[in-house]
Each structure stands twice: as C-alpha cells, then as structure tokens.
Design an enzyme around this catalytic site. Structure first.
Site, mmCIF file in Angstrom:
data_model
loop_
_atom_site.group_PDB
_atom_site.id
_atom_site.type_symbol
_atom_site.label_atom_id
_atom_site.label_comp_id
_atom_site.label_asym_id
_atom_site.label_seq_id
_atom_site.Cartn_x
_atom_site.Cartn_y
_atom_site.Cartn_z
ATOM 1 N N TYR A 1 0.857 -1.185 0.000
ATOM 2 C CA TYR A 1 0.000 0.000 0.000
ATOM 3 C C TYR A 1 0.890 1.231 0.000
ATOM 4 O O TYR A 1 1.858 1.304 0.764
ATOM 5 C CB TYR A 1 -0.894 0.024 1.248
ATOM 6 C CG TYR A 1 -1.709 1.298 1.395
ATOM 7 C CD1 TYR A 1 -2.980 1.403 0.843
ATOM 8 C CD2 TYR A 1 -1.187 2.407 2.078
ATOM 9 C CE1 TYR A 1 -3.724 2.577 0.960
ATOM 10 C CE2 TYR A 1 -1.925 3.578 2.197
ATOM 11 C CZ TYR A 1 -3.187 3.654 1.640
ATOM 12 O OH TYR A 1 -3.912 4.810 1.764
ATOM 13 N N GLU B 1 -3.621 7.432 -3.851
ATOM 14 C CA GLU B 1 -3.630 6.150 -3.142
ATOM 15 C C GLU B 1 -3.391 5.026 -4.149
ATOM 16 O O GLU B 1 -4.142 4.882 -5.113
ATOM 17 C CB GLU B 1 -4.967 5.961 -2.428
ATOM 18 C CG GLU B 1 -5.010 4.731 -1.531
ATOM 19 C CD GLU B 1 -6.342 4.611 -0.801
ATOM 20 O OE1 GLU B 1 -6.332 4.188 0.360
ATOM 21 O OE2 GLU B 1 -7.386 4.940 -1.400
#
Length: 416
Positions: A138, A227
């Site tokens: 991530y 993101e």
C-alpha cells in the site's frame, strides 16, 4: 497517523463532495505520463470497441486480460449491475468474452456498498493485462495534520483495507514526511523501500522511483490524495502500480484545466452538479426536511437542531453571502427536485446577506413554482424587519419564527 489513514479512505469514498476524482483508466494514463509503471491498459466505450481492444492487445495477452467497469466507487468487484449482471471486475479469456461482458456493463448502473441503491452508470470499461503479484503493498501521498505537511504512507500489507491494517497493527504503517519544496530524495525513498521488504537493489530503486514520482504528481497537479492499493512486486520481478485513486483540489481548477477536463459528471449527483453551476454549496442527504441556510457553520447547526427535534435534513445547502433572489429561486428548484422533501426550512442570519433579498426570493419562488411543500422561515439580522413585512404582506402560507428551536421543531413536525 491513523487519522491520516482514515482521511485517505474517507476522501476516496466521498470524492464527489469536495474533490475531483477521475476514472481508473485516466489515473493509469496520468501515472504513465510521469514514468510510473502500470499493467498495460486501455479503455473501451462500446462492446465493439472492447472486442477490438482485446483483439489488439497481442497474442500473448489476448487470453490473459481483466475487464473493469469504470465507475467512481469502491467495491466494484463485489457490486451488481441493475440488469442483474454480477460483478464489475472479471477475467477475460477472449475478445468475444470481452465484448460480452462489456455489453452487460456499459450503459447499466453498478451498485456497490459505496454508491447507494441507485448505483452509478458505467459509460466505459478498462481492459488490462493480468500481472501476477508475488507481494502487494500500500502506498499513499497525502496531507497530514499532525506534521502539517505532506507525507508518504506505505505498508507491506497492501491489497486490503488499509484502515483495518492501521487499527490492528499500527506498526505496519510506515510514515515518511516529505519536504514540500524538494520532495523525496532517492536515499529517503530507498529507505522506505527497504523498510517495506524489497530485497535487491533493482526493486528497491524501482519502488523508490515510484515514490518520488508520486509526489511530483501530487505537487504539480494539486492533488489532495494519491492512493495506490496495491503496488505490486510481480512474479517476474517488476514493481507496478496495479490500481490508483486520485483526489484533486477543486480550488485549483483554474490552473489544472487538463485534469478537470477529465471530470465525469455522470458519476455525480445531478442536483449537486446543478447547484455547483449556480455557485451554491449543496450536498444531498437522505432526510425529508429541505434546508436553505447562509453560512456553512449555521447550516451545520441547523441540521443538528433539526435532528434534535426528530427531523432529518434532506440536504446541506449554503447559499453564501452573495445570494440574490434569482439564486434563492434556483435553490428552491433544486430542493423541490427531491421527492423525499416534505417541508422546507429557511434559516438566515443577515450579516453580509440581506434578509429582504432572501424574502424576495422566497416569495418569488413560492409563487412561480406553485409551492405545495410547507415552508418554515427564520430570518435574523440585516433588513430583518423589512423581510418579515414582505412575507406578511405577500399573503402566502409561510410560517415565520424568531426562535431557532421553535422553527426547527415545526419544520420537523411538518415533514413527519
């Protein structure tokens, strides 16, 4: 830092409210324009185009593709289309299958946990090559209140809900402050890659370059959030951004016209689009009391007082300090488009805003729109007496109050 992680998630889910979001295929193009590697992908806006795209991917990829509905919402894979077709993400084994799936997606609405019952229309699909991840990570670039600056947030536990990861294991989140002017240095970026567990110099360098270039996009394009979930180390040793979500600051539209040209208003609430054109700050909610207020703080307080008296606001609507009678009429029309609105509550504090302007707009809208919904008005401040006199002399059925509590209680009762 947990607050920043939650903020990142909330921005992705509520992007239509404050920040511009763009489709996945557009995000991939933006990443590629900054030299950030992704799986090869192409959009298609018709089933026939999906067939051609799949066919032209090349012999090595034709039977190894994935098709994704281009809808601005999370949970697409588990979503369901309003025509009964299940899932917005599918593996594709042939051009014919790509065309078949695209025909079931394009033109239909995809309903996910984030769209509400009505879903969002799918106007395009993206076809991408399948790349097998050996490990998923991530990565996010966002503003952090704690450090009052930009941070790089990373975790070796990618491909899952990062908020849950942060809550269960805060140590799994690596946070690196970024100097706004100079950005990430290569040494800083490699340190992050090493902390994530990249073993060899090549993959460390590849991951570091992605981090550096993500910040470049963030700064140069006035992003509010980037993101990447997941960023993957593939089985053949490449570091790729497999999925991306962007948010861009609405206030930067004047200097980011290329980005804002990508806006897809079909993914937004029509009433919010209309309100934006009229320079009204409007957010649609699920209640039955339509609200028309000046000032964001008073609007929030108005909704709270309505809730206190058993009412549920149907919207947030701040007409601002420069509203005119015409603007007020436009606001009324937007409120009345919602069939769930059973009463309207106008709460105005006249500072910059003149109460008589509001009263004129209310009277005009009530007459021209043949208003049937009960109307409760509270006007205080500049030109208050003149406004009350105008309402009284209009002969219209408008209930006027001085007390906020009494007005909110009446509007709530009428709606119920």
């Amino acid at each position: 830092m947990l607050a920043s992680i939650r903020k990142a998630g909330s921005i992705a889910r509520a992007s239509q409210k404050r920040f511009l979001s763009i489709h996945e295929y557009q995000s991939m193009n933006l990443l590629n324009s900054y030299g950030i590697p992704t799986p090869r992908s192409l959009p298609a806006k018709t089933p026939e185009e999906a067939f051609d795209v799949a066919k032209n991917f090349g012999a090595s990829c034709t039977d190894k593709l994935v098709i994704k509905a281009q809808v601005l919402a999370g949970g697409r894979g588990k979503g369901k289309f309003n025509n009964g077709f299940q899932g917005g993400v599918h593996m594709v084994d042939s051009p014919a299958q790509a065309q078949e799936f695209a025909s079931k997606m394009i033109g239909s609405s995809l309903i996910t946990k984030q769209t509400g019952a009505g879903g969002r229309v799918c106007n395009a699909v993206m076809l991408a090559e399948r790349r097998q991840p050996a490990h998923e990570y991530y990565v996010a670039v966002l503003n952090d209140r704690a450090t009052q600056g930009v941070v790089l947030v990373a975790s070796a536990q990618g491909g899952m809900n990062i908020e849950e990861v942060a809550a269960k294991d805060p140590s799994a989140i690596i946070t690196t402050p970024i100097d706004f002017h100079t950005g990430l240095s290569k040494a800083e970026a490699i340190t992050v890659a090493q902390k994530l567990g990249f073993k060899d110099e090549k993959t460390q360098s590849d991951a570091a370059n992605i981090f550096i270039n993500l910040y470049k996009i963030f700064k140069e394009k006035d992003a509010t959030q980037i993101e990447i979930n997941p960023m993957a180390l593939t089985t053949d040793g490449e570091v790729l951004c497999m999925d991306a979500k962007f948010g861009f600051d609405d206030n930067a539209e004047f200097r980011q016209q290329d980005i804002f040209a990508l806006r897809d208003i079909s993914q937004e609430e029509p009433s919010e689009v209309r309100a934006q054109k009229a320079n009204l700050n409007f957010i649609k909610l699920d209640g039955s009391v339509g609200c028309l207020v000046n000032g964001a703080g008073l609007a929030m307080a108005t909704m709270d007082v309505l809730s206190l008296h058993g009412g549920q606001p149907a919207n947030f609507l701040d007409v601002g300090g420069g509203a005119t009678p015409e603007t007020v009429k436009e606001a009324f029309e937007i409120l009345l488009e919602d069939p769930k609105v059973k009463s309207i509550f106008i709460n105005i504090f006249g500072g910059i805003m003149r109460c008589d302007y509001i009263a004129e707009g209310v009277i005009k809208a009530t007459k021209e729109l043949n208003l049937k919904v009960p109307l409760v008005v509270r006007l205080k401040g500049t030109k208050e007496l003149e406004a009350k006199k105008m309402i009284q002399e209009s002969g219209l059925k408008i209930e006027a109050f001085d007390s906020l509590d009494e007005a909110a209680e009446r509007a709530s009762r009428l709606a119920n």
